[in-house]
Design an enzyme around this catalytic site. Structure first.
Site, PDB file in Angstrom:
ATOM      1  N   ASP A 190       0.851  -1.195   0.000  1.00 39.64           N
ATOM      2  CA  ASP A 190       0.000   0.000   0.000  1.00 39.64           C
ATOM      3  C   ASP A 190       0.883   1.241   0.000  1.00 39.64           C
ATOM      4  OD1 ASP A 190      -2.335   1.401  -0.110  1.00 39.64           O
ATOM      5  OD2 ASP A 190      -2.872   1.176   1.997  1.00 39.64           O
ATOM      6  N   GLU A 199       1.834   7.340  -7.135  1.00 43.14           N
ATOM      7  CA  GLU A 199       1.189   6.063  -6.813  1.00 43.14           C
ATOM      8  C   GLU A 199       2.030   4.892  -7.299  1.00 43.14           C
ATOM      9  OE1 GLU A 199      -0.983   3.475  -5.085  1.00 43.14           O
ATOM     10  OE2 GLU A 199      -1.655   5.533  -4.939  1.00 43.14           O
ATOM     11  N   ASP A 206      -2.824  -2.772  -3.147  1.00 40.26           N
ATOM     12  CA  ASP A 206      -3.967  -1.908  -2.847  1.00 40.26           C
ATOM     13  C   ASP A 206      -3.737  -0.519  -3.453  1.00 40.26           C
ATOM     14  OD1 ASP A 206      -6.372  -1.127  -1.818  1.00 40.26           O
ATOM     15  OD2 ASP A 206      -5.689  -0.892   0.244  1.00 40.26           O
ATOM     16  N   HIS A 255      -1.208  -1.151   4.955  1.00 38.43           N
ATOM     17  CA  HIS A 255      -1.932   0.125   5.097  1.00 38.43           C
ATOM     18  C   HIS A 255      -1.658   0.751   6.467  1.00 38.43           C
ATOM     19  CE1 HIS A 255      -5.204   3.047   4.912  1.00 38.43           C
ATOM     20  NE2 HIS A 255      -5.574   2.619   6.105  1.00 38.43           N
TER      21      HIS A 255
END
Length: 546
Positions: A319, A357, A389, A521
């Protein structure tokens, strides 16, 4: 609007330009367009900064000025949240059952059908809205069996909740708390004494022996006081396992400072406790039980395991955390399983450009985790399932393929003979599924799976419901297999994915996404939001960030 600043140099008497080029004051603007008379002409303006994406892809900062007199606070206060009746009314308004949701949808479709203007627009496009949901055959995976300490196994119930089993049986791998230190303030002295007593009583029930800790009662709750005491105790006490800091109230700056000190500078596993959570006599025992289980993970213990009979399999979660203002660097976190029961984990994280990203540091981080797996098991993994993710449909092209290339390059350079599967996990999807029982709509059972008819073209994908919801509509998760050369069947990947939703140790139930992704995360958020530093390698083979 989030208030970023207060501009004392401007007021409602200040002017700005309209889109026509005419200049007008804020007072005149609101009077002319909204018939609102601003009472205080000398109040300072509130500033909200936002970024707008231009045609060339660059972002331009825009400043929005707000008149305080016309603003209202939004959200819920702590007082409102602690009021049971208020929260019950909020729940009644926001939690819609599957049957009620279907009724609302049907009513909406009927309104569209009966509206001539809507029908004219749809007719121009050659479209017609169906009044009934699409009916499909799905299947449900068998309930999971989980392993606890002393060889105990149990089958997960229909509500996928095993809180009672975890607190009344030994952990899979318990870690005794022999040498620990608690720091707190004078006003929380009594609740801390009760917490320590419960630690020593409840720990043995879970197979964890707890000794009496050393304690420091601070005269004040300043951040420097906490940090100074923690540093001196770690330097003074050889073999100290754990720091527990009980704080009188939530404060992000103090929490971040303690975590930065314990995760990077010292390093030592730490547990921050809000005194409010252990002050309620009715709930304190269940809270302390959860804290003990968290601490066990932070010391390198394991709570429960899920049997996956595939040798040398490593499951990785990835993540990326982005700073809301895109001023700080983005944080990439990767967490990988280290054993066959998916109960031991190692982690790695790194920084990259703000807002980016696509992961440039993928190769470096995954290389560290493969090395950790080899160190723990004596052999490298032969199969790697990587769950990614934070990827939208628009990024499942060149961006994701770049990351796939990084993995292939790593395996070639390190001479690791491993096959891998790259799986994108999407948890924010618009699709909802209902189980039709007679004429009544209910939520599908946990483990419900759909992999045909409405799937993506060009990719192997499936939709999985892993959680139980009784008062609202359950939200499924979409898994998209971008690349796979492991030789595992789709059914195997589906079953492994479902098993992994049982392995998040912060919750004695299933989570929406595979546990390694949830851990990634959690780690990325803590580093990006609180500490802003890479944790010390000594902690990276423990779930220190829970």
């Amino acid at each position: 609007y989030r208030i970023d600043d207060i501009d004392h140099k401007s007021s409602p008497k200040s002017t700005f330009k309209l889109y026509t080029g005419d200049e007008i004051s804020y007072m005149e603007y609101y009077k002319k367009f909204y018939s609102i008379t601003i009472k205080d002409p000398n109040q300072p303006m509130l500033i909200h900064r936002t970024k707008k994406k231009m045609v060339d892809g660059k972002e331009e900062e825009r400043i929005i000025s707000l008149v305080p007199e016309l603003c209202r606070m939004t959200g819920m206060t702590d007082e409102m949240r602690s009021d049971f009746r208020v929260m019950k009314d909020v729940a009644n308004a926001t939690r819609i059952t599957p049957d009620k949701r279907q009724q609302c949808l049907r009513k909406f479709l009927e309104n569209v059908r009966d509206n001539k203007d809507c029908q004219a627009i749809l007719s121009d496009w050659g479209l017609e809205l169906d009044t009934e949901p699409v009916r499909l055959e799905a299947r449900t995976l068998a309930p999971e069996k989980l392993q606890l300490g002393k060889g105990k196994e149990f089958q997960v119930n229909q509500k996928v909740d095993w809180g009672r089993e975890t607190t009344s049986n030994h952990c899979l791998v318990p870690k005794n708390i022999n040498k620990w230190h608690v720091v707190y303030t004078e006003r929380n002295k009594s609740v801390v004494a009760g917490m320590i007593d419960l630690f020593k009583k409840q720990g043995p029930r879970m197979g964890i022996q707890v000794s009496q800790p050393t304690q420091t009662c601070l005269a004040n709750d300043r951040t420097e006081s906490y940090c100074s005491d923690i540093r001196s105790q770690v330097e003074k006490q050889t073999g100290l396992q754990l720091i527990v800091a009980v704080m009188p109230m939530e404060r992000e700056d103090r929490y971040g400072a303690v975590k930065r000190l314990c995760n990077t500078d010292l390093p030592i596993p730490s547990q921050v406790v809000n005194a409010k959570t252990i002050s309620n006599e009715k709930r304190v025992m269940s809270v302390v039980q959860k804290i003990i289980l968290q601490v066990n993970c932070k010391l390198g213990g394991e709570l429960w395991g899920s049997n996956i009979p595939i040798p040398q399999l490593m499951c990785v979660g990835v993540d990326v955390y982005h700073d809301k203002n895109q001023k700080k660097e983005s944080v990439v976190a990767m967490v990988a399983s280290m054993n066959s029961t998916m109960s031991a984990y190692a982690s790695a994280c790194g920084f990259q450009r703000p807002g980016q990203e696509i992961i440039d540091v993928m190769k470096v981080l995954l290389g560290k985790l493969v090395a950790k797996y080899k160190e723990a098991n004596g052999v490298a993994p032969t199969k790697i399932l990587l769950y990614r993710d934070g990827v939208g449909d628009g990024d499942i092209g060149s961006n994701v393929l770049h990351e796939v290339d990084c993995i292939e390059s790593l395996l070639e350079q390190t001479n690791v003979q491993a096959k891998f599967s790259f799986i994108v996990v999407q948890k924010r999807i618009n699709m909802r599924f209902f189980n039709l029982v007679g004429n009544r709509y209910t939520n599908p059972a946990p483990g419900s799976l759909l992999d045909h008819t409405i799937m993506k073209k060009g990719f192997l994908d499936f939709i999985l419901v892993s959680q139980f919801a009784s008062e609202t509509v359950v939200c499924p998760t979409h898994y998209i297999i971008v690349k796979d050369n492991t030789g595992l069947s789709l059914d195997h990947i589906q079953r492994i994915s479902y098993k992994l939703t049982h392995q998040y140790f912060n919750w004695s139930g299933t989570v929406k996404i595979p546990a390694p992704v949830q851990y990634a995360h959690k780690l990325a958020y803590q580093v990006g939001e609180n500490t802003n530093t890479i944790p010390d390698p000594q902690l990276m083979n423990k779930l220190f960030f829970l």
